[in-house]
Design an enzyme around this catalytic site. Structure first.
Site, PDB file in Angstrom:
ATOM      1  N   LEU A  72       0.812  -1.218   0.000  1.00  0.00           N
ATOM      2  CA  LEU A  72       0.000   0.000   0.000  1.00  0.00           C
ATOM      3  C   LEU A  72       0.847   1.270   0.000  1.00  0.00           C
ATOM      4  O   LEU A  72       0.320   2.366  -0.214  1.00  0.00           O
ATOM      5  CB  LEU A  72      -0.920   0.022   1.240  1.00  0.00           C
ATOM      6  CG  LEU A  72      -1.891  -1.147   1.383  1.00  0.00           C
ATOM      7  CD1 LEU A  72      -2.679  -1.031   2.685  1.00  0.00           C
ATOM      8  CD2 LEU A  72      -2.859  -1.192   0.211  1.00  0.00           C
ATOM      9  N   TYR A 139       0.503  10.243 -11.397  1.00  0.00           N
ATOM     10  CA  TYR A 139       0.020   9.282 -10.390  1.00  0.00           C
ATOM     11  C   TYR A 139      -0.751   8.142 -11.070  1.00  0.00           C
ATOM     12  O   TYR A 139      -0.493   6.951 -10.828  1.00  0.00           O
ATOM     13  CB  TYR A 139      -0.882  10.019  -9.375  1.00  0.00           C
ATOM     14  CG  TYR A 139      -1.560   9.116  -8.385  1.00  0.00           C
ATOM     15  CD1 TYR A 139      -0.921   8.740  -7.204  1.00  0.00           C
ATOM     16  CD2 TYR A 139      -2.850   8.635  -8.609  1.00  0.00           C
ATOM     17  CE1 TYR A 139      -1.543   7.896  -6.283  1.00  0.00           C
ATOM     18  CE2 TYR A 139      -3.482   7.801  -7.700  1.00  0.00           C
ATOM     19  CZ  TYR A 139      -2.829   7.435  -6.538  1.00  0.00           C
ATOM     20  OH  TYR A 139      -3.453   6.610  -5.634  1.00  0.00           O
ATOM     21  N   ASN A 168     -12.463   6.605  -4.273  1.00  0.00           N
ATOM     22  CA  ASN A 168     -12.018   7.572  -3.246  1.00  0.00           C
ATOM     23  C   ASN A 168     -12.332   7.073  -1.839  1.00  0.00           C
ATOM     24  O   ASN A 168     -13.496   7.008  -1.451  1.00  0.00           O
ATOM     25  CB  ASN A 168     -12.643   8.936  -3.519  1.00  0.00           C
ATOM     26  CG  ASN A 168     -12.005   9.595  -4.740  1.00  0.00           C
ATOM     27  OD1 ASN A 168     -12.005   9.017  -5.827  1.00  0.00           O
ATOM     28  ND2 ASN A 168     -11.444  10.758  -4.545  1.00  0.00           N
ATOM     29  N   VAL A 183     -10.121  14.857   0.086  1.00  0.00           N
ATOM     30  CA  VAL A 183     -11.057  15.979   0.223  1.00  0.00           C
ATOM     31  C   VAL A 183     -11.923  15.889   1.492  1.00  0.00           C
ATOM     32  O   VAL A 183     -12.170  16.906   2.149  1.00  0.00           O
ATOM     33  CB  VAL A 183     -11.912  16.113  -1.065  1.00  0.00           C
ATOM     34  CG1 VAL A 183     -12.811  14.908  -1.297  1.00  0.00           C
ATOM     35  CG2 VAL A 183     -12.711  17.381  -1.067  1.00  0.00           C
TER      36      VAL A 183
HETATM   37  P1  NAD Z   1      -1.306   7.334   3.193  1.00  0.00           P
HETATM   38  O1  NAD Z   1      -0.431   8.465   2.727  1.00  0.00           O
HETATM   39  O2  NAD Z   1      -2.113   7.536   4.406  1.00  0.00           O
HETATM   40  O3  NAD Z   1      -0.444   6.016   3.390  1.00  0.00           O
HETATM   41  C1  NAD Z   1       0.697   5.726   2.626  1.00  0.00           C
HETATM   42  C2  NAD Z   1       1.745   5.147   3.568  1.00  0.00           C
HETATM   43  O4  NAD Z   1       2.898   4.822   2.782  1.00  0.00           O
HETATM   44  C3  NAD Z   1       2.213   6.131   4.646  1.00  0.00           C
HETATM   45  O5  NAD Z   1       2.276   5.484   5.902  1.00  0.00           O
HETATM   46  C4  NAD Z   1       3.607   6.559   4.186  1.00  0.00           C
HETATM   47  O6  NAD Z   1       4.447   6.911   5.273  1.00  0.00           O
HETATM   48  C5  NAD Z   1       4.057   5.319   3.444  1.00  0.00           C
HETATM   49  N1  NAD Z   1       5.054   5.586   2.401  1.00  0.00           N
HETATM   50  C6  NAD Z   1       5.043   6.570   1.472  1.00  0.00           C
HETATM   51  N2  NAD Z   1       6.141   6.496   0.697  1.00  0.00           N
HETATM   52  C7  NAD Z   1       6.847   5.432   1.141  1.00  0.00           C
HETATM   53  C8  NAD Z   1       8.080   4.834   0.756  1.00  0.00           C
HETATM   54  N3  NAD Z   1       8.816   5.334  -0.264  1.00  0.00           N
HETATM   55  N4  NAD Z   1       8.527   3.753   1.428  1.00  0.00           N
HETATM   56  C9  NAD Z   1       7.811   3.245   2.475  1.00  0.00           C
HETATM   57  N5  NAD Z   1       6.651   3.776   2.897  1.00  0.00           N
HETATM   58  C10 NAD Z   1       6.169   4.850   2.232  1.00  0.00           C
HETATM   59  O7  NAD Z   1      -2.230   6.940   1.935  1.00  0.00           O
HETATM   60  P2  NAD Z   1      -3.510   5.997   1.869  1.00  0.00           P
HETATM   61  O8  NAD Z   1      -4.665   6.863   1.537  1.00  0.00           O
HETATM   62  O9  NAD Z   1      -3.568   5.100   3.033  1.00  0.00           O
HETATM   63  O10 NAD Z   1      -3.164   5.160   0.539  1.00  0.00           O
HETATM   64  C11 NAD Z   1      -2.724   3.801   0.594  1.00  0.00           C
HETATM   65  C12 NAD Z   1      -2.607   3.272  -0.823  1.00  0.00           C
HETATM   66  O11 NAD Z   1      -3.864   3.293  -1.477  1.00  0.00           O
HETATM   67  C13 NAD Z   1      -1.656   4.062  -1.730  1.00  0.00           C
HETATM   68  O12 NAD Z   1      -1.003   3.158  -2.585  1.00  0.00           O
HETATM   69  C14 NAD Z   1      -2.587   4.945  -2.519  1.00  0.00           C
HETATM   70  O13 NAD Z   1      -2.018   5.357  -3.748  1.00  0.00           O
HETATM   71  C15 NAD Z   1      -3.758   4.011  -2.712  1.00  0.00           C
HETATM   72  N6  NAD Z   1      -5.029   4.662  -2.972  1.00  0.00           N
HETATM   73  C16 NAD Z   1      -5.583   5.483  -2.026  1.00  0.00           C
HETATM   74  C17 NAD Z   1      -6.826   6.057  -2.279  1.00  0.00           C
HETATM   75  C18 NAD Z   1      -7.497   6.977  -1.308  1.00  0.00           C
HETATM   76  O14 NAD Z   1      -8.568   7.498  -1.638  1.00  0.00           O
HETATM   77  N7  NAD Z   1      -6.952   7.207  -0.123  1.00  0.00           N
HETATM   78  C19 NAD Z   1      -7.496   5.769  -3.485  1.00  0.00           C
HETATM   79  C20 NAD Z   1      -6.856   4.969  -4.434  1.00  0.00           C
HETATM   80  C21 NAD Z   1      -5.639   4.388  -4.167  1.00  0.00           C
HETATM   81  C1  UD1 Z   2      -8.065  10.397  -4.668  1.00  0.00           C
HETATM   82  C2  UD1 Z   2      -6.894   9.889  -3.843  1.00  0.00           C
HETATM   83  C3  UD1 Z   2      -5.970   9.101  -4.718  1.00  0.00           C
HETATM   84  C4  UD1 Z   2      -6.787   8.017  -5.424  1.00  0.00           C
HETATM   85  C5  UD1 Z   2      -7.955   8.598  -6.202  1.00  0.00           C
HETATM   86  C6  UD1 Z   2      -8.857   7.485  -6.773  1.00  0.00           C
HETATM   87  C7  UD1 Z   2      -6.084  11.128  -1.881  1.00  0.00           C
HETATM   88  C8  UD1 Z   2      -5.315  12.287  -1.389  1.00  0.00           C
HETATM   89  N1  UD1 Z   2      -6.182  11.011  -3.235  1.00  0.00           N
HETATM   90  O1  UD1 Z   2      -7.616  11.341  -5.673  1.00  0.00           O
HETATM   91  O2  UD1 Z   2      -4.953   8.482  -3.923  1.00  0.00           O
HETATM   92  O3  UD1 Z   2      -5.977   7.220  -6.224  1.00  0.00           O
HETATM   93  O4  UD1 Z   2      -8.754   9.355  -5.306  1.00  0.00           O
HETATM   94  O5  UD1 Z   2      -9.985   8.022  -7.365  1.00  0.00           O
HETATM   95  O6  UD1 Z   2      -6.593  10.357  -1.107  1.00  0.00           O
HETATM   96  N2  UD1 Z   2     -11.077  19.108  -3.844  1.00  0.00           N
HETATM   97  C9  UD1 Z   2     -11.683  20.315  -3.552  1.00  0.00           C
HETATM   98  N3  UD1 Z   2     -11.288  20.983  -2.426  1.00  0.00           N
HETATM   99  C10 UD1 Z   2     -10.306  20.514  -1.586  1.00  0.00           C
HETATM  100  C11 UD1 Z   2      -9.684  19.270  -1.907  1.00  0.00           C
HETATM  101  C12 UD1 Z   2     -10.090  18.599  -3.054  1.00  0.00           C
HETATM  102  O7  UD1 Z   2     -12.566  20.776  -4.285  1.00  0.00           O
HETATM  103  O8  UD1 Z   2     -10.008  21.176  -0.581  1.00  0.00           O
HETATM  104  C13 UD1 Z   2     -11.544  18.379  -5.036  1.00  0.00           C
HETATM  105  C14 UD1 Z   2     -10.423  18.002  -6.006  1.00  0.00           C
HETATM  106  O9  UD1 Z   2     -10.183  19.061  -6.916  1.00  0.00           O
HETATM  107  C15 UD1 Z   2     -11.034  16.768  -6.678  1.00  0.00           C
HETATM  108  C16 UD1 Z   2     -11.874  16.127  -5.561  1.00  0.00           C
HETATM  109  O10 UD1 Z   2     -12.076  17.136  -4.578  1.00  0.00           O
HETATM  110  O11 UD1 Z   2     -11.892  17.139  -7.728  1.00  0.00           O
HETATM  111  C17 UD1 Z   2     -11.184  14.952  -4.905  1.00  0.00           C
HETATM  112  O12 UD1 Z   2      -9.855  15.340  -4.572  1.00  0.00           O
HETATM  113  P1  UD1 Z   2      -8.889  14.410  -3.697  1.00  0.00           P
HETATM  114  O13 UD1 Z   2      -9.545  14.054  -2.424  1.00  0.00           O
HETATM  115  O14 UD1 Z   2      -7.555  15.085  -3.654  1.00  0.00           O
HETATM  116  O15 UD1 Z   2      -8.886  13.061  -4.511  1.00  0.00           O
HETATM  117  P2  UD1 Z   2      -8.568  12.599  -6.013  1.00  0.00           P
HETATM  118  O16 UD1 Z   2      -7.753  13.587  -6.761  1.00  0.00           O
HETATM  119  O17 UD1 Z   2      -9.852  12.129  -6.598  1.00  0.00           O
END
Ligand code: NAD
Ligand code: UD1
Length: 303
Positions: A72, A139, A168, A183
């Protein structure tokens, strides 16, 4: 009882997964560089290796003797990949290849996080896994790269894998502190501080928001289904919500009247993101069933 390696286990989704695995009686090792993750979220008894996923030796040592790896670790912000193209690539793709390579040496199955960002803007909604990928950002391109290398890992090196295109994800513990944060965590933080919510663009862009507990269910079910065909599945609800609606829903939940302001649209931002959960439901027999209003209320109360 099994032993799992979770990269990024100190992060938002990772810490929920680790908590669930430990609760089920499994042994867990976390590899995390703590760039955005925090040690405090890890349950007692979890072994933490502070290392970079691009460090081949550290990853290979962490993987020795484990039954499966959940990969992850990544820089999860789309916007950060716009600003730091090469830097995020090193983590998001080189890190993943390093993990697959270590899995090959240690004969370990890998369940990894891809993203809905690989789809870009699609005409047919909800988006099924058969849609042609069209990432708009570094990304998204790197996450698609992870899927291609998972395919290589299976075909050439017999590494079983399962990729999840998370839409998301939201829930308790998502860090709101960076301008790159998700967001929902940002809006909750603004409301708590009594500060205005900022919508980038017109706010009518949509996302398929999925509760983190539902994501964890998919991850755990996926480990048992990893295969050398390197399958990929959407992790989503099939429901679209505009960013504007999220803002109003959260203001209602909080009983708050903070201002809603507007800022320019983010470059590369996706307009409409809604996934079809059908393949995941059929294949894993899991369903994302937490309604948004309930998930948002839990998240708000947990902060
Ligand atoms: P997060 O930033 O909370 O967690 C990522 C973790 O990875 C953190 O603990 C960070 O310290 C660690 N990390 C970052 N770079 C690293 C490195 N080079 N080596 C070792 N550890 C490292 O993010 P999250 O929201 O928990 O996302 C987890 C995974 O899910 C990611 O791969 C992200 O791209 C993917 N993802 C997240 C979302 C979302 O909406 N949050 C959506 C789609 C995909
Ligand atoms: C998010 C995830 C990404 C994931 C993707 C999958 C995070 C940080 N990003 O990207 O890891 O792969 O979903 O769909 O978890 N926005 C505002 N105001 C704000 C912040 C954001 O309007 O203050 C808008 C952004 O412009 C965007 C939407 O909200 O249109 C969602 O933004 P964000 O939460 O950053 O997520 P994604 O870019 O969709």
């Amino acid at each position: 009882m099994a032993h799992y390696l979770v990269t990024g286990g100190a992060g938002f989704i990772g810490s929920h997964l680790v908590g669930r695995l430990v609760g089920q009686g499994h042994r867990v090792t976390v590899l995390d560089d703590l760039s955005s993750g925090r040690v405090e979220v890890l349950p007692r008894g979890v072994r933490l290796i502070v290392a970079d996923t691009a460090d081949a030796q550290a990853v290979s040592e962490a993987m020795a003797g484990v039954d499966g790896c959940f990969h992850l670790a990544a820089i999860a912000s789309v916007q950060r990949s716009v600003e730091d193209w090469a830097g995020t690539h090193r983590v998001n793709l080189t890190g993943a290849i390093t993990v697959f390579d270590a899995a090959r040496k240690n004969r370990v199955p890998v369940v990894y996080a891809s993203s809905a960002a690989i789809y870009g803007n699609q005409e047919v909604l909800p988006i099924a896994e058969t849609a042609l990928p069209a990432p708009r950002t570094a990304y998204g391109a790197d996450k698609l790269g992870c899927e291609l290398h998972a395919r290589v890992a299976g075909l050439v090196h017999s590494v079983p894998s399962m990729g999840f295109r998370f839409f998301n994800v939201y829930g308790p513990g998502q860090d709101p502190s960076s301008p790159y944060s998700g967001v929902i965590s940002v809006f909750i933080d603004r409301i708590r501080r009594g500060e205005p919510i900022v919508l980038h663009g017109d706010g009518y862009q949509t996302r398929d928001f999925i509760y983190v507990g539902d994501v964890v269910q998919h991850l755990i079910a996926g480990m048992g289904q990893a295969s050398v065909e390197a399958p990929v599945l959407n992790v989503c609800t099939g429901q679209a919500t505009s960013i504007r609606s999220v803002a109003t829903l959260l203001r209602d939940i909080a009983g708050s009247a903070v201002d809603i302001r507007f800022a320019p649209e983010r470059p590369g931002d996706i307009r409409a993101s809604i996934g079809s959960p059908r393949r995941a439901t059929d294949r894993l027999a899991v369903r994302a069933d937490t309604p948004l209003a309930i998930g948002l209320t839990h998240t708000f109360q947990a902060v």
